[in-house]
Design a protein around this motif. Structure first.
Motif: not given
Length: 220
Positions: A88-113, A216-218
């Motif tokens: 439950l402590s993960l809610i609201g946290r940013t995580v990096t996991a396998p996938g090709d979807q990019v969530a663009l916000t007003g601060d931009g986005a990061v695409v890991p590979y 989740v990796e990060v």
């Protein structure tokens, strides 16, 4: 969310309880049979008690085994509950996991590979919801084995600011012979919800995807 783990706990407890009930019934049957045989035995040729002692010992061993399993199930259920609360402590946290979807916000986005092998050239394409390529980034890192985090400022190829939302990433990695190099794309997004199924936590991310917590990796 925690109810799923509670259900697992109840199932485990029910299983042990059923086993103990069955064992109790076996004891009753054994004692009934023993009483009947002793009552009807030939006084001149009494039965050998060794068999009964052996059977009683076996039933006692089974009882101890069932009780041990019940204790182990209780410990496992408690650990599952602790893991659920931790998730439950993960809610609201940013995580990096396998996938090709990019969530663009007003601060931009990061695409890991991450590349499986060294590449000669790497480029990243961003597609909108219609599958139209809106941005292409070239000259990206070509090293293998390391996660590369590519920043995107949210603009298209002409420098126009694109609306916030979910986009799709496509990577092209080639070796010196122009052959494709294997890779893995990752989605980086905020955890919005967590659901549990058979004790496994599934994270629902802001980029519209779901991923098992174990992938989740990060965590940021």
């Amino acid at each position: 969310m925690i109810d799923a783990t509670a259900s697992t706990t109840a199932t485990a407890s029910s299983s042990s309880s059923n086993a103990l009930n069955q064992l109790s019934a076996d004891y009753e049957s054994f004692l009934t049979l023993l009483t009947a045989q002793i009552t009807n035995q030939d006084p001149l040729a009494p039965m050998d008690s060794t068999t009964f002692v052996t059977q009683l010992a076996q039933l006692s061993q089974v009882e101890q085994t069932v009780e041990t399993n019940a204790n182990l199930e209780a410990i496992s259920a408690q650990m599952g509950s602790i893991a659920s609360l931790s998730g439950l402590s993960l809610i609201g946290r940013t995580v990096t996991a396998p996938g090709d979807q990019v969530a663009l916000t007003g601060d931009g986005a990061v695409v890991p590979y991450r590349l499986e092998n060294e590449a000669y050239s790497v480029s990243l394409s961003i597609l909108d919801e219609n599958g139209t390529v809106v941005k292409v980034m070239t000259g990206l890192p070509t090293g293998s084995g390391t996660m590369q985090n590519i920043g995107w400022d949210g603009t298209d190829q002409s420098g126009n600011v694109l609306p916030e939302g979910v986009y799709t990433a496509e990577l092209t990695a080639l070796d010196t012979d122009g052959e494709p190099v294997g890779y893995e794309l990752f989605g980086r997004a905020e955890v919005q919800r967590i659901s549990y199924n058979e004790g496994l936590a599934t994270l629902e991310l802001a980029n519209g995807t779901s991923v098992l917590a174990g992938y989740v990796e990060v965590i940021e």
